[in-house]
Design a protein around this motif. Structure first.
Motif, PDB file in Angstrom:
ATOM      1  N   VAL A 139       5.150  44.358 -96.898  1.00 24.66           N
ATOM      2  CA  VAL A 139       6.421  44.514 -96.155  1.00 24.66           C
ATOM      3  C   VAL A 139       6.485  43.145 -95.288  1.00 24.66           C
ATOM      4  CG1 VAL A 139       7.480  45.583 -93.973  1.00 24.66           C
ATOM      5  CG2 VAL A 139       6.188  46.842 -95.737  1.00 24.66           C
ATOM      6  N   VAL A 140       7.785  42.409 -95.412  1.00 24.58           N
ATOM      7  CA  VAL A 140       8.180  41.242 -94.569  1.00 24.58           C
ATOM      8  C   VAL A 140       8.822  41.469 -93.283  1.00 24.58           C
ATOM      9  CG1 VAL A 140       9.441  39.168 -94.718  1.00 24.58           C
ATOM     10  CG2 VAL A 140       8.440  40.157 -96.772  1.00 24.58           C
ATOM     11  N   ARG A 141       8.217  40.904 -92.332  1.00 23.17           N
ATOM     12  CA  ARG A 141       8.722  40.883 -90.723  1.00 23.17           C
ATOM     13  C   ARG A 141       9.552  39.726 -90.642  1.00 23.17           C
ATOM     14  NH1 ARG A 141       6.038  42.676 -85.204  1.00 23.17           N
ATOM     15  NH2 ARG A 141       7.952  42.537 -83.941  1.00 23.17           N
ATOM     16  N   VAL A 142      10.917  39.993 -90.037  1.00 19.93           N
ATOM     17  CA  VAL A 142      11.464  38.665 -89.752  1.00 19.93           C
ATOM     18  C   VAL A 142      11.848  38.533 -88.328  1.00 19.93           C
ATOM     19  CG1 VAL A 142      12.657  38.369 -92.186  1.00 19.93           C
ATOM     20  CG2 VAL A 142      13.843  39.945 -90.217  1.00 19.93           C
ATOM     21  N   GLN A 143      12.115  37.527 -87.944  1.00 19.09           N
ATOM     22  CA  GLN A 143      11.967  37.205 -86.303  1.00 19.09           C
ATOM     23  C   GLN A 143      13.385  36.965 -85.940  1.00 19.09           C
ATOM     24  OE1 GLN A 143       9.428  38.119 -84.462  1.00 19.09           O
ATOM     25  NE2 GLN A 143       7.635  38.199 -85.879  1.00 19.09           N
ATOM     26  N   SER A 144      14.147  36.905 -86.827  1.00 20.45           N
ATOM     27  CA  SER A 144      15.333  36.273 -86.363  1.00 20.45           C
ATOM     28  C   SER A 144      16.604  36.806 -87.184  1.00 20.45           C
ATOM     29  CB  SER A 144      15.733  34.777 -86.012  1.00 20.45           C
ATOM     30  OG  SER A 144      15.599  34.176 -87.280  1.00 20.45           O
ATOM     31  N   LEU A 145      17.825  36.611 -86.815  1.00 21.60           N
ATOM     32  CA  LEU A 145      18.969  37.049 -87.767  1.00 21.60           C
ATOM     33  C   LEU A 145      19.025  35.885 -88.957  1.00 21.60           C
ATOM     34  CD1 LEU A 145      21.641  38.601 -88.500  1.00 21.60           C
ATOM     35  CD2 LEU A 145      22.802  36.954 -86.865  1.00 21.60           C
ATOM     36  N   ALA A 146      18.644  34.829 -88.542  1.00 22.96           N
ATOM     37  CA  ALA A 146      18.894  33.744 -89.429  1.00 22.96           C
ATOM     38  C   ALA A 146      17.815  33.961 -90.477  1.00 22.96           C
ATOM     39  CB  ALA A 146      18.668  32.266 -88.810  1.00 22.96           C
ATOM     40  N   GLU A 147      16.740  34.156 -90.238  1.00 24.71           N
ATOM     41  CA  GLU A 147      15.650  34.431 -91.081  1.00 24.71           C
ATOM     42  C   GLU A 147      15.809  35.549 -92.010  1.00 24.71           C
ATOM     43  OE1 GLU A 147      10.658  34.894 -91.367  1.00 24.71           O
ATOM     44  OE2 GLU A 147      11.856  35.120 -89.330  1.00 24.71           O
ATOM     45  N   ALA A 148      16.462  36.775 -91.320  1.00 33.26           N
ATOM     46  CA  ALA A 148      16.854  38.071 -92.099  1.00 33.26           C
ATOM     47  C   ALA A 148      17.793  37.688 -93.188  1.00 33.26           C
ATOM     48  CB  ALA A 148      17.117  39.285 -91.104  1.00 33.26           C
ATOM     49  N   VAL A 149      18.703  36.836 -92.992  1.00 33.09           N
ATOM     50  CA  VAL A 149      19.699  36.294 -93.848  1.00 33.09           C
ATOM     51  C   VAL A 149      19.250  35.899 -95.014  1.00 33.09           C
ATOM     52  CG1 VAL A 149      21.776  34.881 -94.197  1.00 33.09           C
ATOM     53  CG2 VAL A 149      21.579  36.512 -92.025  1.00 33.09           C
ATOM     54  N   GLU A 150      18.279  34.728 -94.577  1.00 25.58           N
ATOM     55  CA  GLU A 150      17.732  34.038 -95.597  1.00 25.58           C
ATOM     56  C   GLU A 150      16.708  34.744 -96.741  1.00 25.58           C
ATOM     57  OE1 GLU A 150      18.429  30.800 -96.576  1.00 25.58           O
ATOM     58  OE2 GLU A 150      19.648  30.582 -94.761  1.00 25.58           O
ATOM     59  N   VAL A 151      15.906  35.727 -96.080  1.00 29.22           N
ATOM     60  CA  VAL A 151      15.071  36.430 -96.886  1.00 29.22           C
ATOM     61  C   VAL A 151      15.722  37.627 -97.922  1.00 29.22           C
ATOM     62  CG1 VAL A 151      13.125  38.126 -96.704  1.00 29.22           C
ATOM     63  CG2 VAL A 151      13.053  36.253 -95.328  1.00 29.22           C
ATOM     64  N   LEU A 152      16.912  38.011 -97.095  1.00 28.30           N
ATOM     65  CA  LEU A 152      17.665  39.113 -97.911  1.00 28.30           C
ATOM     66  C   LEU A 152      18.624  38.466 -99.002  1.00 28.30           C
ATOM     67  CD1 LEU A 152      18.581  41.550 -94.806  1.00 28.30           C
ATOM     68  CD2 LEU A 152      16.830  41.905 -96.679  1.00 28.30           C
ATOM     69  N   THR A 153      19.016  37.390 -98.559  1.00 30.19           N
ATOM     70  CA  THR A 153      19.990  36.453 -99.533  1.00 30.19           C
ATOM     71  C   THR A 153      19.073  36.479-100.725  1.00 30.19           C
ATOM     72  OG1 THR A 153      21.429  35.694 -97.850  1.00 30.19           O
ATOM     73  CG2 THR A 153      21.315  34.738 -99.912  1.00 30.19           C
ATOM     74  N   ARG A 154      17.948  35.732-100.527  1.00 29.88           N
ATOM     75  CA  ARG A 154      16.939  35.481-101.626  1.00 29.88           C
ATOM     76  C   ARG A 154      16.620  36.646-102.545  1.00 29.88           C
ATOM     77  NH1 ARG A 154      14.313  32.080 -98.121  1.00 29.88           N
ATOM     78  NH2 ARG A 154      12.589  33.438 -97.876  1.00 29.88           N
ATOM     79  N   ALA A 155      16.310  37.763-102.001  1.00 27.87           N
ATOM     80  CA  ALA A 155      15.868  38.919-102.506  1.00 27.87           C
ATOM     81  C   ALA A 155      17.083  39.240-103.384  1.00 27.87           C
ATOM     82  CB  ALA A 155      15.636  40.142-101.535  1.00 27.87           C
ATOM     83  N   ALA A 156      18.463  39.462-102.908  1.00 29.29           N
ATOM     84  CA  ALA A 156      19.677  39.819-103.625  1.00 29.29           C
ATOM     85  C   ALA A 156      20.023  38.860-104.905  1.00 29.29           C
ATOM     86  CB  ALA A 156      20.762  39.767-102.836  1.00 29.29           C
ATOM     87  N   LEU A 157      19.844  37.716-104.674  1.00 29.71           N
ATOM     88  CA  LEU A 157      19.987  36.760-105.912  1.00 29.71           C
ATOM     89  C   LEU A 157      19.103  36.784-106.976  1.00 29.71           C
ATOM     90  CD1 LEU A 157      21.531  33.881-103.807  1.00 29.71           C
ATOM     91  CD2 LEU A 157      22.682  35.348-104.994  1.00 29.71           C
ATOM     92  N   GLY A 158      17.715  37.466-106.571  1.00 35.84           N
ATOM     93  CA  GLY A 158      16.556  37.516-107.507  1.00 35.84           C
ATOM     94  C   GLY A 158      16.065  36.405-108.068  1.00 35.84           C
TER      95      GLY A 158
END
Length: 316
Positions: free
Chosen positions: A297-316
């Protein structure tokens, strides 16, 4: 274990870095970084001993912690935290300005030291329950600056200021509700003007069971839409069985869970997220995740970090 030490020159006890870290729920290394990079650190030092945090130091750190959790950059959070000193000093000395008393004697003022005109305007509109004016400011900023910037520099500071006012005076919760509804209405309006997502598998955004504060996941959805990442928002108080069913039905690239309060997080939550092929990345955000998390499980600390992590996951 070193605990608070009294200091005659200060009002209240001083604390070690370890004690402050435990109190705020951050790593000691984070506190040292905030001190070294941004100047938000301990102000007292006794010869032959480590520097200690005074009550005022801890108040600054609490402001910085709340802002960073809301997605504000550490540099901006530090600026706000340090600028709060002037306001605190003025109040404790009995001095005031006309703005401290509000307009027309109403006293409906949110403390926003060093705020921009837009920040002050949005806070005034929210406290006056003037939804049309608040909506105009929010939509304009979303369209001009984007969701992440608007959240970090406009919405989060005002919402936190209103929350601080409620904690201090017990008033203003109605303004928070009005502003939250304004934002919830503005986000899909702005998102509808964006290009279609380019991702094949959506990101599933939900709140932990019993978590009612769903605004952050809607903000995150609009931020992802600006990256052309599709998402499915389930909102607040998502039962575990409903979350599991949604994962199986939509096969998300990632699952993001928001929790504001620790008591809304079920210990068995992660065990009930079904495995999919390919597997979905599980990401959590918000101050409610204070327990030990599974390694995957990845914990993010900010909106910007969440966007980056989830974008990378979505783009695979």
């Amino acid at each position: 274990m070193t605990e608070p030490e009294s200091n005659p020159g200060l009002v209240g006890p001083t604390l070690t870095v370890a004690a402050v870290a435990r109190r705020l729920g951050v790593a000691s290394a984070t506190l040292r970084t905030w001190d070294r990079r941004y100047g938000v650190g301990p102000s007292t030092h006794n010869a032959g001993s480590h520097r200690k945090y005074s009550p005022a130091d801890v108040e600054r750190l609490e402001i910085m912690r709340r802002l960073t959790l809301a997605g504000v950059t550490p540099a901006e959070a530090a600026r706000v935290a340090l600028s709060a000193d002037a306001t605190t000093t003025a109040r404790s000395s009995g001095s005031s300005s006309p703005a401290d008393h509000g307009r027309g004697g109403g006293g409906r003022v949110v403390a926003l030291p060093g705020a921009s005109p837009a920040l002050r305007g949005l806070a005034r509109a929210a406290m006056a329950l003037d939804a049309p004016s608040a909506s105009s400011i929010v939509v304009e900023h979303l369209q001009r600056y984007g969701t992440a910037w608007t959240w970090e520099h406009l919405l989060a500071p005002v919402l936190i200021g209103i929350g601080d006012r409620w904690e201090t005076t017990g008033t203003g919760v109605e303004a928070e509700h009005v502003l939250s509804e304004v934002v919830l209405a503005a986000l899909p309006t702005v998102a509808s003007t964006l290009p279609e997502p380019t991702t094949n598998r959506p990101v599933l955004l939900a709140c932990a069971p019993e978590e009612q504060h769903s605004l952050p996941v809607h903000v995150l959805a609009c931020s992802l839409a600006e990256r052309r990442v599709g998402s499915l928002v389930m909102g607040g108080r998502v039962p575990l069985d409903a979350l599991a069913a949604a994962v199986l039905r939509c096969g998300p690239s990632a699952v993001f869970l928001w929790a504001h309060q620790p008591d809304v997080v079920a210990a068995s939550l992660f065990n009930q997220i079904p495995l999919t092929r390919p597997p979905a990345k599980v990401v959590v955000g918000g101050p409610g995740w204070d327990q030990q998390l599974p390694p995957a499980v990845v914990r993010v600390q900010s909106l910007a970090e969440a966007v980056e992590v989830l974008t990378r996951a979505a783009l695979g």
